[in-house]
Design an enzyme around this catalytic site. Structure first.
Site, PDB file in Angstrom:
ATOM      1  CB  SER A 159      -4.216  -6.604   7.067  1.00  0.00           C
ATOM      2  OG  SER A 159      -4.460  -7.761   6.304  1.00  0.00           O
TER       3      SER A 159
ATOM      4  CE1 TYR B 276      -0.376  -5.032   3.492  1.00  0.00           C
ATOM      5  CE2 TYR B 276      -1.263  -7.217   3.922  1.00  0.00           C
ATOM      6  CZ  TYR B 276      -1.450  -5.856   3.749  1.00  0.00           C
ATOM      7  OH  TYR B 276      -2.718  -5.334   3.823  1.00  0.00           O
TER       8      TYR B 276
HETATM    9  P1  NAP Z   1      -5.713   0.561  -2.580  1.00  0.00           P
HETATM   10  O1  NAP Z   1      -7.012   0.545  -3.274  1.00  0.00           O
HETATM   11  O2  NAP Z   1      -4.480   0.060  -3.272  1.00  0.00           O
HETATM   12  O3  NAP Z   1      -5.448   2.057  -2.054  1.00  0.00           O
HETATM   13  C1  NAP Z   1      -4.287   2.342  -1.333  1.00  0.00           C
HETATM   14  C2  NAP Z   1      -4.331   3.796  -0.922  1.00  0.00           C
HETATM   15  O4  NAP Z   1      -3.121   4.094  -0.188  1.00  0.00           O
HETATM   16  C3  NAP Z   1      -4.373   4.731  -2.106  1.00  0.00           C
HETATM   17  O5  NAP Z   1      -5.216   5.809  -1.805  1.00  0.00           O
HETATM   18  C4  NAP Z   1      -2.928   5.192  -2.242  1.00  0.00           C
HETATM   19  O6  NAP Z   1      -2.914   6.473  -2.819  1.00  0.00           O
HETATM   20  C5  NAP Z   1      -2.469   5.200  -0.798  1.00  0.00           C
HETATM   21  N1  NAP Z   1      -1.030   5.038  -0.653  1.00  0.00           N
HETATM   22  C6  NAP Z   1      -0.280   3.963  -0.972  1.00  0.00           C
HETATM   23  N2  NAP Z   1       1.009   4.195  -0.700  1.00  0.00           N
HETATM   24  C7  NAP Z   1       1.070   5.449  -0.173  1.00  0.00           C
HETATM   25  C8  NAP Z   1       2.115   6.259   0.301  1.00  0.00           C
HETATM   26  N3  NAP Z   1       3.394   5.844   0.312  1.00  0.00           N
HETATM   27  N4  NAP Z   1       1.817   7.484   0.767  1.00  0.00           N
HETATM   28  C9  NAP Z   1       0.548   7.934   0.761  1.00  0.00           C
HETATM   29  N5  NAP Z   1      -0.487   7.209   0.319  1.00  0.00           N
HETATM   30  C10 NAP Z   1      -0.219   5.982  -0.146  1.00  0.00           C
HETATM   31  O7  NAP Z   1      -5.764  -0.265  -1.239  1.00  0.00           O
HETATM   32  P2  NAP Z   1      -6.976  -0.576  -0.231  1.00  0.00           P
HETATM   33  O8  NAP Z   1      -7.406  -1.949  -0.487  1.00  0.00           O
HETATM   34  O9  NAP Z   1      -7.947   0.530  -0.227  1.00  0.00           O
HETATM   35  O10 NAP Z   1      -6.136  -0.602   1.137  1.00  0.00           O
HETATM   36  C11 NAP Z   1      -6.263   0.361   2.158  1.00  0.00           C
HETATM   37  C12 NAP Z   1      -5.659  -0.204   3.431  1.00  0.00           C
HETATM   38  O11 NAP Z   1      -6.354  -1.409   3.779  1.00  0.00           O
HETATM   39  C13 NAP Z   1      -4.175  -0.594   3.297  1.00  0.00           C
HETATM   40  O12 NAP Z   1      -3.501  -0.265   4.483  1.00  0.00           O
HETATM   41  C14 NAP Z   1      -4.238  -2.101   3.136  1.00  0.00           C
HETATM   42  O13 NAP Z   1      -3.051  -2.730   3.572  1.00  0.00           O
HETATM   43  C15 NAP Z   1      -5.420  -2.437   4.001  1.00  0.00           C
HETATM   44  N6  NAP Z   1      -6.038  -3.729   3.653  1.00  0.00           N
HETATM   45  C16 NAP Z   1      -6.565  -3.940   2.420  1.00  0.00           C
HETATM   46  C17 NAP Z   1      -7.120  -5.189   2.130  1.00  0.00           C
HETATM   47  C18 NAP Z   1      -7.695  -5.519   0.786  1.00  0.00           C
HETATM   48  O14 NAP Z   1      -7.924  -6.716   0.535  1.00  0.00           O
HETATM   49  N7  NAP Z   1      -7.973  -4.563  -0.082  1.00  0.00           N
HETATM   50  C19 NAP Z   1      -7.154  -6.172   3.121  1.00  0.00           C
HETATM   51  C20 NAP Z   1      -6.616  -5.905   4.368  1.00  0.00           C
HETATM   52  C21 NAP Z   1      -6.063  -4.668   4.632  1.00  0.00           C
HETATM   53  P3  NAP Z   1      -1.782   6.949  -3.862  1.00  0.00           P
HETATM   54  O15 NAP Z   1      -1.444   5.767  -4.728  1.00  0.00           O
HETATM   55  O16 NAP Z   1      -2.409   8.078  -4.602  1.00  0.00           O
HETATM   56  O17 NAP Z   1      -0.653   7.401  -3.014  1.00  0.00           O
END
Ligand code: NAP
Length: 266
Positions: free
Chosen positions: A150, A163
């Site tokens: 991130s 985080y």
């Molecule tokens: P999201 O829509 O909330 O999706 C999160 C994904 O992670 C889901 O598929 C969830 O699946 C899975 N997950 C969460 N906890 C888990 C666990 N303990 N074991 C296995 N799977 C798990 O989030 P996103 O925005 O796509 O984020 C994806 C990545 O990008 C993350 O690492 C996040 O920190 C990073 N990121 C996101 C943003 C943003 O603004 N969206 C910005 C910077 C970085 P289940 O719930 O089915 O387990």
């Protein structure tokens, strides 16, 4: 898995490769999985929710060879079982450590549980999944590991200290492992999205609305204000960077932490 032909290799450069994407059923992970399928890879999705995995597999199967495996990345036994099952589809050549969670709290309200949860899902999950996939890559002498960190791994943000600490840790792990594996045919990089249009941002907006009485539009504007392009990043834009790092011709890209954030950090 079908053997790759020469035509496949030029049109779809990841043909014959098996990629595992954690958190691949929705959000950024689902976009990454689709993009890898388009480049010819077979893809294994990992996440906690079996129903969400089944839906994602049904949704993506027209694009290629995809299967789902239920596991919690923070649980060593669950990771070991899911990776063993996924490896029955072939050695994992590409690992995308994308599963993550972002909970916010002022530092003095960050209790030990929130701290541990952020470290275990975002950082230890990356450690456990990498340890599970690496032996197969070492045997083959080829691999790509891409950690979704991130911008919070590159700079600080108020009210998300746990985080931020976890994502800074992911980048430290990325850099260290990149050096350790540099002569083994395996690259290790991090992709660092800014605020991206997924459920995670919807949850953040809802949280700001609940805690500060701002409107959803004001909350969203606060999140996009830090991005010089004044918008959320699209999940497909993050996926594009990930796929590029996985291509055979990206072999010299190693140990990098690439921001996909419209210039928010530089
Ligand atoms: P999201 O829509 O909330 O999706 C999160 C994904 O992670 C889901 O598929 C969830 O699946 C899975 N997950 C969460 N906890 C888990 C666990 N303990 N074991 C296995 N799977 C798990 O989030 P996103 O925005 O796509 O984020 C994806 C990545 O990008 C993350 O690492 C996040 O920190 C990073 N990121 C996101 C943003 C943003 O603004 N969206 C910005 C910077 C970085 P289940 O719930 O089915 O387990």
């Amino acid at each position: 898995m079908m053997p790759a032909t020469r035509a496949d290799n030029s049109m779809r450069p990841l043909s014959g490769r098996h990629a595992l994407v954690t958190g691949g059923a929705r959000g950024i992970g689902a976009s990454i999985a689709r993009a890898l399928l388009e480049q010819g890879a077979s893809v294994s999705l990992l996440g906690r929710n079996r129903h969400a995995l089944d839906e994602a597999v049904a949704d993506m199967s027209a694009a290629g060879d995809v299967a789902g495996f239920a596991a919690d990345v923070a649980d060593p036994d669950s990771v070991a079982a899911a990776f063993a099952a996924a490896a029955s589809r072939g050695t994992i050549d590409i690992l995308v450590n994308n599963a993550g969670q972002a909970h916010s709290a002022p530092f003095l309200k960050t209790d030990a549980r929130l701290w541990r949860d952020m470290l275990s899902v975002n950082l230890e999950g990356t450690f456990l999944c990498t340890q599970a996939a690496l032996p197969g890559m070492l045997d083959k002498g080829w691999g790509r590991i891409v950690n979704i960190a991130s911008t919070a791994g590159l700079t600080g943000y108020a009210y998300v200290s746990a985080y931020c600490a976890a994502k800074h840790g992911v980048i430290g792990l990325t850099r260290s492992l990149a050096l350790e594996l540099a002569t083994k045919g395996i690259t290790v990089n991090a992709v660092c999205p800014g605020y991206t249009d997924t459920d995670m941002v919807k949850d953040t907006v809802a949280n700001i609305v609940q805690k500060t009485a701002r409107s959803p539009e004001q909350a969203r504007a606060e999140l996009t204000a830090g991005n010089p392009q004044k918008r959320l990043v699209a999940p497909e834009e993050v996926a594009n960077a990930v796929v590029w790092l996985c291509l055979p011709q990206s072999a010299a890209m190693n140990g990098q932490a690439i921001a996909v954030a419209g210039g928010e950090v530089m």
